[in-house]
Structures are given as structure tokens and as C-alpha cells.
Design a protein around this motif. Sequence first.
Motif, PDB file in Angstrom:
ATOM      1  N   TYR A 221      -2.706  -3.971  -9.099  1.00  0.00           N
ATOM      2  CA  TYR A 221      -3.167  -2.647  -8.700  1.00  0.00           C
ATOM      3  C   TYR A 221      -4.227  -2.134  -9.673  1.00  0.00           C
ATOM      4  O   TYR A 221      -4.315  -2.617 -10.809  1.00  0.00           O
ATOM      5  CB  TYR A 221      -1.983  -1.680  -8.627  1.00  0.00           C
ATOM      6  CG  TYR A 221      -0.995  -2.061  -7.562  1.00  0.00           C
ATOM      7  CD1 TYR A 221      -1.263  -1.816  -6.220  1.00  0.00           C
ATOM      8  CD2 TYR A 221       0.204  -2.696  -7.879  1.00  0.00           C
ATOM      9  CE1 TYR A 221      -0.365  -2.179  -5.225  1.00  0.00           C
ATOM     10  CE2 TYR A 221       1.103  -3.065  -6.893  1.00  0.00           C
ATOM     11  CZ  TYR A 221       0.811  -2.804  -5.573  1.00  0.00           C
ATOM     12  OH  TYR A 221       1.694  -3.174  -4.597  1.00  0.00           O
TER      13      TYR A 221
ATOM     14  N   VAL B  63       1.255  -3.887   3.373  1.00  0.00           N
ATOM     15  CA  VAL B  63       2.274  -2.827   3.335  1.00  0.00           C
ATOM     16  C   VAL B  63       2.404  -2.269   1.918  1.00  0.00           C
ATOM     17  O   VAL B  63       2.428  -1.059   1.706  1.00  0.00           O
ATOM     18  CB  VAL B  63       3.642  -3.353   3.842  1.00  0.00           C
ATOM     19  CG1 VAL B  63       4.735  -2.324   3.620  1.00  0.00           C
ATOM     20  CG2 VAL B  63       3.546  -3.736   5.310  1.00  0.00           C
ATOM     21  N   HIS B  64       2.445  -3.169   0.934  1.00  0.00           N
ATOM     22  CA  HIS B  64       2.576  -2.741  -0.459  1.00  0.00           C
ATOM     23  C   HIS B  64       1.327  -1.991  -0.928  1.00  0.00           C
ATOM     24  O   HIS B  64       1.445  -0.989  -1.636  1.00  0.00           O
ATOM     25  CB  HIS B  64       2.860  -3.949  -1.360  1.00  0.00           C
ATOM     26  CG  HIS B  64       4.237  -4.478  -1.203  1.00  0.00           C
ATOM     27  ND1 HIS B  64       5.271  -4.148  -2.053  1.00  0.00           N
ATOM     28  CD2 HIS B  64       4.773  -5.309  -0.276  1.00  0.00           C
ATOM     29  CE1 HIS B  64       6.378  -4.759  -1.664  1.00  0.00           C
ATOM     30  NE2 HIS B  64       6.096  -5.466  -0.582  1.00  0.00           N
TER      31      HIS B  64
ATOM     32  N   ASN C  49      -0.693  -0.260   0.956  1.00  0.00           N
ATOM     33  CA  ASN C  49      -0.634   1.037   1.618  1.00  0.00           C
ATOM     34  C   ASN C  49       0.347   1.972   0.916  1.00  0.00           C
ATOM     35  O   ASN C  49       0.047   3.145   0.703  1.00  0.00           O
ATOM     36  CB  ASN C  49      -0.244   0.855   3.085  1.00  0.00           C
ATOM     37  CG  ASN C  49      -0.283   2.153   3.852  1.00  0.00           C
ATOM     38  OD1 ASN C  49      -1.293   2.836   3.867  1.00  0.00           O
ATOM     39  ND2 ASN C  49       0.825   2.503   4.474  1.00  0.00           N
ATOM     40  N   ASN C  50       1.497   1.448   0.531  1.00  0.00           N
ATOM     41  CA  ASN C  50       2.504   2.264  -0.152  1.00  0.00           C
ATOM     42  C   ASN C  50       2.008   2.782  -1.502  1.00  0.00           C
ATOM     43  O   ASN C  50       2.478   3.813  -1.983  1.00  0.00           O
ATOM     44  CB  ASN C  50       3.800   1.485  -0.340  1.00  0.00           C
ATOM     45  CG  ASN C  50       4.531   1.277   0.964  1.00  0.00           C
ATOM     46  OD1 ASN C  50       4.254   1.939   1.966  1.00  0.00           O
ATOM     47  ND2 ASN C  50       5.460   0.333   0.981  1.00  0.00           N
ATOM     48  N   HIS C  51       1.072   2.063  -2.117  1.00  0.00           N
ATOM     49  CA  HIS C  51       0.509   2.481  -3.402  1.00  0.00           C
ATOM     50  C   HIS C  51      -0.795   3.272  -3.236  1.00  0.00           C
ATOM     51  O   HIS C  51      -1.441   3.622  -4.215  1.00  0.00           O
ATOM     52  CB  HIS C  51       0.256   1.261  -4.296  1.00  0.00           C
ATOM     53  CG  HIS C  51       1.482   0.774  -4.982  1.00  0.00           C
ATOM     54  ND1 HIS C  51       2.431  -0.002  -4.352  1.00  0.00           N
ATOM     55  CD2 HIS C  51       1.931   0.951  -6.252  1.00  0.00           C
ATOM     56  CE1 HIS C  51       3.401  -0.283  -5.195  1.00  0.00           C
ATOM     57  NE2 HIS C  51       3.123   0.280  -6.348  1.00  0.00           N
ATOM     58  N   GLY C  52      -1.202   3.528  -2.001  1.00  0.00           N
ATOM     59  CA  GLY C  52      -2.389   4.325  -1.751  1.00  0.00           C
ATOM     60  C   GLY C  52      -3.704   3.594  -1.986  1.00  0.00           C
ATOM     61  O   GLY C  52      -4.746   4.223  -2.117  1.00  0.00           O
TER      62      GLY C  52
ATOM     63  N   TYR D  85      -3.721   0.622   8.631  1.00  0.00           N
ATOM     64  CA  TYR D  85      -3.447   1.229   7.324  1.00  0.00           C
ATOM     65  C   TYR D  85      -4.691   1.861   6.694  1.00  0.00           C
ATOM     66  O   TYR D  85      -4.600   2.514   5.665  1.00  0.00           O
ATOM     67  CB  TYR D  85      -2.895   0.183   6.355  1.00  0.00           C
ATOM     68  CG  TYR D  85      -1.518  -0.318   6.698  1.00  0.00           C
ATOM     69  CD1 TYR D  85      -0.468   0.561   6.921  1.00  0.00           C
ATOM     70  CD2 TYR D  85      -1.269  -1.674   6.782  1.00  0.00           C
ATOM     71  CE1 TYR D  85       0.792   0.100   7.235  1.00  0.00           C
ATOM     72  CE2 TYR D  85      -0.001  -2.152   7.083  1.00  0.00           C
ATOM     73  CZ  TYR D  85       1.018  -1.254   7.312  1.00  0.00           C
ATOM     74  OH  TYR D  85       2.272  -1.728   7.611  1.00  0.00           O
TER      75      TYR D  85
END
Length: 112
Positions: A28, A58-59, A61-64, A100
Motif C-alpha cells: 500500500y 477487494v483489498h 478497495n477496502n483500503h481506499g 470499484y
Amino acid sequence: MGKAIVRHYIESVNNRDDKHRSRMVIIYPNGEQEIVGYEFTFGTANYAAYKNLQLALVHLNNHGVKRFELHTPLISFASELTGIGDSFLAKKFRKRAALYGIELAEVRVIIE
């Protein structure tokens, strides 16, 4: 938020083309790392990579994260994602990424 890097690793488990251990290491923008992935007992190496890339989306997206760079050892997978895009996997990937709002900024083939 900045651009993440998704590094793809894959290996054949039984020296044939029907079982693969594929994983994605997500780095990230803040330096945090996460490993995601499954082992597949069916399909091609490209299919295993595609399924794990869906999980990585998905991951992300979950972290923006809205942009990422993919590093993969599979030339055929890289060309599917960056080529004309008529392949089934490329179309499905683009549809999921658009859902996403995530952009694939760059694809690099990395041979290790």
C-alpha cells in the motif's frame, strides 16, 4: 491516496499445468504490506492469477486505493490485461475494476 503495487508470485505445485500456488503481495502507499491468494487445483496459471487479482481488488478497495501497478512473471497474463482486451479474463477484470473505481496504472513483467 497514492498508487499501490501488487506483486504476483506463482509456482506450479506438481510440475504440471493443472495446480498452481498463486499469491499477490499488496504494498500500500503507506508502506503496509498484505499477502492474499489461493491455491488452485484447476485451470491455467492465468486463471489462478486472475482469481487472486480479483481478491486483491477487494483489498485495494477496502483500503481506499484507486490506482495500482501490477508486477507479474506471466507474460501471457500481462498481455491479456494490457492488450486489445477481447479475452474473457480481461473483460471480467475491467468490469470488476470499474465497479470499484480502481485503475490499473501499469503492468510490468518481472522475471525472478
